[in-house]
Motif scaffolding. Structure first.
Motif, PDB file in Angstrom:
ATOM      1  N   PHE A 215       0.805  -1.214   0.000  1.00 17.61           N
ATOM      2  CA  PHE A 215       0.000   0.000   0.000  1.00 17.61           C
ATOM      3  C   PHE A 215       0.842   1.270   0.000  1.00 17.61           C
ATOM      4  CE2 PHE A 215      -2.619  -3.324   1.779  1.00 17.61           C
ATOM      5  CZ  PHE A 215      -3.824  -3.145   1.136  1.00 17.61           C
ATOM      6  N   GLY A 216       2.156   1.126  -0.175  1.00 23.01           N
ATOM      7  CA  GLY A 216       3.017   2.297  -0.207  1.00 23.01           C
ATOM      8  C   GLY A 216       3.096   2.900  -1.597  1.00 23.01           C
ATOM      9  N   PRO A 217       3.798   3.998  -1.728  1.00 18.70           N
ATOM     10  CA  PRO A 217       3.939   4.652  -3.031  1.00 18.70           C
ATOM     11  C   PRO A 217       4.937   3.916  -3.919  1.00 18.70           C
ATOM     12  CG  PRO A 217       5.218   5.820  -1.397  1.00 18.70           C
ATOM     13  CD  PRO A 217       4.481   4.735  -0.648  1.00 18.70           C
ATOM     14  N   LEU A 218       5.071   4.380  -5.153  1.00 20.38           N
ATOM     15  CA  LEU A 218       6.021   3.814  -6.096  1.00 20.38           C
ATOM     16  C   LEU A 218       7.354   4.541  -5.939  1.00 20.38           C
ATOM     17  CD1 LEU A 218       3.698   3.556  -9.232  1.00 20.38           C
ATOM     18  CD2 LEU A 218       4.329   1.738  -7.647  1.00 20.38           C
ATOM     19  N   ASP A 219       8.360   3.811  -5.470  1.00 24.72           N
ATOM     20  CA  ASP A 219       9.693   4.381  -5.263  1.00 24.72           C
ATOM     21  C   ASP A 219      10.706   3.557  -6.045  1.00 24.72           C
ATOM     22  OD1 ASP A 219       9.212   6.582  -3.371  1.00 24.72           O
ATOM     23  OD2 ASP A 219       8.533   4.989  -2.033  1.00 24.72           O
ATOM     24  N   HIS A 220      11.921   4.073  -6.124  1.00 25.68           N
ATOM     25  CA  HIS A 220      12.902   3.481  -7.019  1.00 25.68           C
ATOM     26  C   HIS A 220      14.283   3.457  -6.376  1.00 25.68           C
ATOM     27  CE1 HIS A 220       9.699   4.152  -9.880  1.00 25.68           C
ATOM     28  NE2 HIS A 220       9.726   5.439  -9.588  1.00 25.68           N
ATOM     29  N   GLY A 221      15.133   2.636  -6.952  1.00 29.27           N
ATOM     30  CA  GLY A 221      16.516   2.553  -6.529  1.00 29.27           C
ATOM     31  C   GLY A 221      17.376   2.075  -7.679  1.00 29.27           C
ATOM     32  N   ARG A 222      18.674   2.028  -7.433  1.00 29.40           N
ATOM     33  CA  ARG A 222      19.604   1.587  -8.478  1.00 29.40           C
ATOM     34  C   ARG A 222      20.776   0.862  -7.842  1.00 29.40           C
ATOM     35  NH1 ARG A 222      19.524   2.251 -13.697  1.00 29.40           N
ATOM     36  NH2 ARG A 222      21.434   2.003 -14.922  1.00 29.40           N
ATOM     37  N   VAL A 223      21.183  -0.216  -8.493  1.00 28.44           N
ATOM     38  CA  VAL A 223      22.324  -0.991  -8.033  1.00 28.44           C
ATOM     39  C   VAL A 223      23.594  -0.326  -8.560  1.00 28.44           C
ATOM     40  CG1 VAL A 223      23.445  -3.244  -8.053  1.00 28.44           C
ATOM     41  CG2 VAL A 223      20.948  -3.095  -8.029  1.00 28.44           C
ATOM     42  N   GLU A 224      24.424   0.135  -7.650  1.00 29.14           N
ATOM     43  CA  GLU A 224      25.695   0.786  -7.988  1.00 29.14           C
ATOM     44  C   GLU A 224      26.772   0.193  -7.094  1.00 29.14           C
ATOM     45  OE1 GLU A 224      25.467   5.019  -8.007  1.00 29.14           O
ATOM     46  OE2 GLU A 224      23.495   5.070  -8.963  1.00 29.14           O
ATOM     47  N   PRO A 225      27.409  -0.894  -7.539  1.00 29.56           N
ATOM     48  CA  PRO A 225      28.371  -1.598  -6.674  1.00 29.56           C
ATOM     49  C   PRO A 225      29.523  -0.740  -6.184  1.00 29.56           C
ATOM     50  CG  PRO A 225      27.789  -2.926  -8.588  1.00 29.56           C
ATOM     51  CD  PRO A 225      27.222  -1.573  -8.827  1.00 29.56           C
ATOM     52  N   GLY A 460       6.379   8.327  -4.594  1.00 29.54           N
ATOM     53  CA  GLY A 460       7.039   8.610  -3.328  1.00 29.54           C
ATOM     54  C   GLY A 460       8.328   9.374  -3.541  1.00 29.54           C
ATOM     55  N   THR A 461       8.993   9.679  -2.451  1.00 30.40           N
ATOM     56  CA  THR A 461      10.247  10.433  -2.513  1.00 30.40           C
ATOM     57  C   THR A 461      11.450   9.588  -2.135  1.00 30.40           C
ATOM     58  OG1 THR A 461       9.978  11.183  -0.219  1.00 30.40           O
ATOM     59  CG2 THR A 461       9.019  12.565  -1.945  1.00 30.40           C
TER      60      THR A 461
END
Length: 903
Positions: A215-225, A460-461
């Motif tokens: 039920f949360g917002p749509l958020d994002h991330g990125r894999v940066e080793p 989302g933020t």
């Protein structure tokens, strides 16, 4: 292991709960639960002492003084269960057996009552002094604990009632309730839900909002080793953009109106779907009309050419669309995110009536993801048309265009509206769509009362950088686990494929015919991994909480087909910066047999289109020249069905990509030699595999699709410890508990008895304080905090739905959540997409075991098209076999040679 063969897409989606753990924990009775646990511990000590009680010869009873009625000594008391190893108890928790001596006499009635109720005995009781002192000490403490339980229960109940009242008045909770369960919201607003019913309502809804990442917002991330791990977040209340979409049934209702609108139907351009060629003999009445619908002529032109009245042609079109044989140019593709806007842009313009539009309505495109969000506070939202005096007019005189425009304008107002206004907007949308339902203010249960009308998506933020140690484990250790599961999935595919080929026998069969003869076919799962893990679990020390499988399993065989999957990964750490590679638990949540980096999840991402293109390029590389077929189903969850690289079969839904190769059901056939079955299509070089997606888990799909990654099936074990591979948690601790163990929960009267019954259940099965409970009859598990009577009541209700429940530990719990907003903690997970090409050298693989083969089964026809989505009016036995495309006597080539076979 071959973890280097896996590709982890750099883009990840971040899913969170949206509501803090602290909210659901406010319903708990922590002091009362501790007191109940103390009561149960003391009961156990007293029962142990009672079992050790010395034999006693009491004087014979005087018949005149014998009670006129006495319960049988062996009668079980309320709350006892077949799975409870303790002696049955009376209603107040004592031993229900008579304290018999070895002689012919019995203890006096008063002493027997004290023993039965686990109460202290008088000092002159004929018993050894040491035993009597121990008994009185334990039972005296038990009486004190019972008194303490009564006091703490009353105090905790007052706090919980205040928490329930506060949550029931919280606008964020009400907003979530009106969006997900409008019927419950109406009950709450009417005042129907009061007291215990209000507590149950709040508890049942709140556990889902706080404990699951849905039920949360749509958020994002990125894999940066190479980067440092961490995240940025403006807090759980920040929603820069919110978008409202109509429910799927709203679009379907509007499509019925399109087909019935004389002003529109003549200009529709119909085309075939599902079947690209001649309509099968099963629907001969539709064949002549459908044959004329090639996507190049309007319905009026088709009617004129065929000499049919336009009204009759319109009726034939409506029937063919309903049967899944035709679509038209005003039917939104199933794969677009916003079908309503798609339809509005293509409807002919018309001059609206003066009262149709209002100056206070925002721009009609304000609900699209690329539109700026209005900054007006919710309390200043414009008064919608739904609240005006004529709000519930039937709209019978409105054209489709007017209806679509008004619904669009209502949806533009929806995200910023208050819960009460949202309910009114939902009612107006229902009226405009033509649901056939009415709303009134009378309480009661109405069918479909909780049908969702509007879906919302929010940006989302939260931005996550998956760096250094966490990235190394996601790229290195998680693929080692996926290797095990992929090999098991490949074995399942092979075994089920053999079962399918055995059912069909040798020959070439139209896919529609295969649908009909395999409806009762069951998936034949690979069991090697499950059997090996079960043996390891049985050999583990008794009571072991964790079993590390690293080094205990043989290296798996690489799958002969590509594997596309997604894993929801939870980091059990107080912060991402505190992550220690190889040490911090990395919990695998749900596993999906599809690449879930979707346009829907990326709709607010500034580079969403580029990320989808990057995903598709990676999928093409993983497929390695193989062709995978997309089955486009109808929208059923509020989100568009999945679509990946490759041709499409429009089976219930329509693709949005007009440039894709469309393959009809009549062009697909299955070639079988009795041992293997291969899906092929006319005009397509080489065999096909089905993409996985939102289809039923059927044997036919499993046999012809890419491998479907699943956890090993360990349901035959009553207890399963936490299974890990180094620090990667493959599965959480689990218990499978029969219905009888939960009967005391349903029989408990009041919070005090409920907490004691729950404490006994925990003691008997060694359960944790919190866990998830799943029933095979319910779609979603529920979260249970054993200190909360409201949630324990929910557990009792769930237990009544099945013979056995599966209980799973809460991991990570609130203490292990890295997503925090001040003192509030939120569940969060990273959805990671993993792709693996077909691997391994076929010549080096051992031959399959004899147990993996299956003899051909007799062909039996199913009356229905089973669970596979398809045209409802097509009878499988009316579909003739496809002309044999393979040279007589030639052995068909197979794209994925199995163990011991060459390509």
């Amino acid at each position: 292991m071959s973890e280097q063969d896996w590709t982890l897409l750099p883009a990840v989606t971040v899913r969170s709960a949206g509501f803090a753990w602290e909210l659901v924990r406010s319903l708990a009775y922590p002091r009362a639960a501790a007191a109940a646990a103390a009561v149960v511990r003391l009961e156990r000590r007293a029962l142990d002492l009672l079992a050790e009680a010395p034999a006693h010869r009491a004087p014979a009873e005087n018949p005149a003084e014998r009670p006129a009625r006495r319960a049988p000594a062996e009668a079980p008391a309320r709350g006892a269960s077949a799975e409870d190893p303790r002696p049955a108890r009376s209603a107040v928790g004592g031993d229900a057996r008579s304290a018999r001596g070895t002689g012919s006499g019995r203890l006096p009635r008063g002493l027997r009552s004290r023993l039965r109720d686990l109460r202290p005995l008088p000092g002159d009781t004929p018993a050894p002094a040491g035993w009597l002192a121990a008994w009185n000490e334990v039972t005296g403490s038990l009486e004190d604990a019972r008194l303490a339980l009564a006091g703490t229960t009353a105090a905790d109940a007052a706090l919980a009632r205040a928490a329930v009242a506060g949550i029931a008045a919280d606008e964020r909770f009400l907003d979530a309730l009106v969006r997900s369960a409008p019927g419950l919201y109406r009950d709450l607003r009417r005042g129907v839900a009061k007291g215990g019913r209000l507590r149950r309502l709040v508890g049942s809804v709140l556990q889902g909002l706080c404990a699951t990442c849905s039920f949360g917002p749509l958020d994002h991330g990125r894999v940066e080793p190479a980067a440092a791990g961490g995240h940025t977040w403006s807090g759980h209340r920040e929603r820069p953009r919110r978008v409202a979409y109509p429910a799927d049934w709203v679009g379907e209702s509007l499509q019925q109106r399109v087909l019935a609108d004389p002003a529109l139907v003549a200009g529709l351009v119909p085309r075939r779907r599902t079947w690209t060629g001649a309509v099968p003999d099963a629907v001969p009445d539709a064949a002549p009309f459908v044959a004329l619908c090639d996507g190049s002529r309007t319905l009026a032109e088709i009617a004129a050419e065929s000499g049919t009245e336009l009204e009759q042609a319109a009726a034939a079109l409506a029937v063919a669309v309903r049967r899944g044989l035709l679509t038209h140019d005003l039917c939104p593709p199933a794969t677009v995110a916003d079908p309503l806007s798609w339809l509005r842009e293509r409807l002919p313009t018309e001059t609206p009536r003066p009262d149709a539009l209002h100056r206070d309505v925002p721009r009609s495109d304000a609900h699209r993801p690329d539109a700026p969000r209005s900054e007006a506070p919710r309390s200043e939202a414009p008064r919608p048309d739904a609240l005006r005096p004529d709000a519930h007019r039937s709209g019978g005189d409105l054209s489709v265009g007017r209806r679509v425009r008004e619904i669009t304008e209502l949806l533009a107002q929806y995200p910023a509206a208050s819960p009460d206004v949202k309910l009114a907007l939902q009612r107006r949308v229902e009226t405009l769509a033509g649901s056939g339902r009415t709303h009134d203010d009378r309480p009661g249960d109405r069918p479909g009362d909780d049908r969702v009308v509007v879906h919302e998506a929010a940006a989302g933020t939260l931005r996550v950088t998956v760096g250094e140690g966490l990235a190394a484990d996601l790229e290195g250790r998680v693929p080692q686990v996926l290797d095990l599961l992929a090999a098991d999935a490949e074995l399942t595919r092979q075994r089920t494929n053999r079962l399918l080929a055995g059912r069909l026998g040798a020959g070439t069969f139209g896919l529609a015919e295969v649908l009909g003869v395999t409806g009762d076919l069951e998936i034949r799962h690979g069991d090697r991994l499950a059997e090996r893990i079960a043996a390891i679990v049985r050999a583990a020390p008794p009571g072991a909480a964790t079993v590390d499988l690293a080094g205990l399993l043989d290296d798996p065989e690489p799958p002969a087909a590509p594997v596309l999957c997604s894993a929801d990964v939870m980091v059990a750490a107080p912060s991402l910066e505190a992550y220690e590679p190889g040490v911090t638990p990395l919990v695998l949540g749900d596993l999906h047999d599809v690449a879930l980096l979707t346009p829907w999840a990326l709709q607010f991402h500034p580079d969403g289109a580029a990320l989808v293109a990057e995903r598709d390029a990676a999928i093409v590389r993983a497929l390695g020249g193989r062709t995978a077929l997309n089955v486009i189903s109808r929208r059923a969850t509020g989100r568009p069905p999945l679509e990946f690289p490759g041709p499409v079969l429009e089976l219930g839904g329509v693709t949005a990509d007009g440039g894709r190769r469309r393959i009809g059901l009549d062009e697909l056939y299955v070639h079988s030699d009795g041992r293997r079955a291969v899906l092929r299509a006319k005009g397509v070089d080489g065999p096909l595999l089905l993409h996985n997606g939102e289809h039923d888990d059927t044997a036919l799909h499993t046999a012809l699709a890419l491998p479907r990654v699943r956890r090993p099936d360990l349901r035959h074990l009553s207890r399963v410890p936490r299974l890990t591979w180094d620090n990667v948690v493959i599965s959480r601790r689990a218990w499978r508990v029969g219905r009888a163990s939960f009967e005391a929960l349903g029989q408990a009267v009041g919070d005090r008895e409920l907490l004691v019954a729950m404490a006994r259940l925990r003691e008997t099965h060694d359960l944790p304080v919190t866990f998830f409970a799943a029933s095979p009859r319910e779609r979603r598990p529920i979260h249970v905090d054993t200190r909360s009577p409201a949630l324990v009541e929910g557990l009792g209700r769930l237990a009544a739905t099945a013979e056995r429940l599966t209980l799973t530990e809460t991991l990570p719990g609130p203490e292990g959540c890295w997503l925090r907003d001040g003192g509030l903690r939120f569940a969060a997970e990273l959805r990671c997409v993993y792709l693996r090409p077909a691997g391994g050298s076929p010549a080096s693989r051992p031959k399959p075991e004899a147990a993996d083969t299956c003899s051909p089964a007799p062909v039996t026809r199913s009356r229905a098209v089973a669970r596979y989505p398809g045209p409802a009016d097509v009878r499988a036995d009316a579909c003739s076999r496809v002309a044999d495309p393979v040279a007589p006597g030639a052995r068909a080539a197979h794209p994925y040679p199995w163990q011991g076979e060459c390509r």
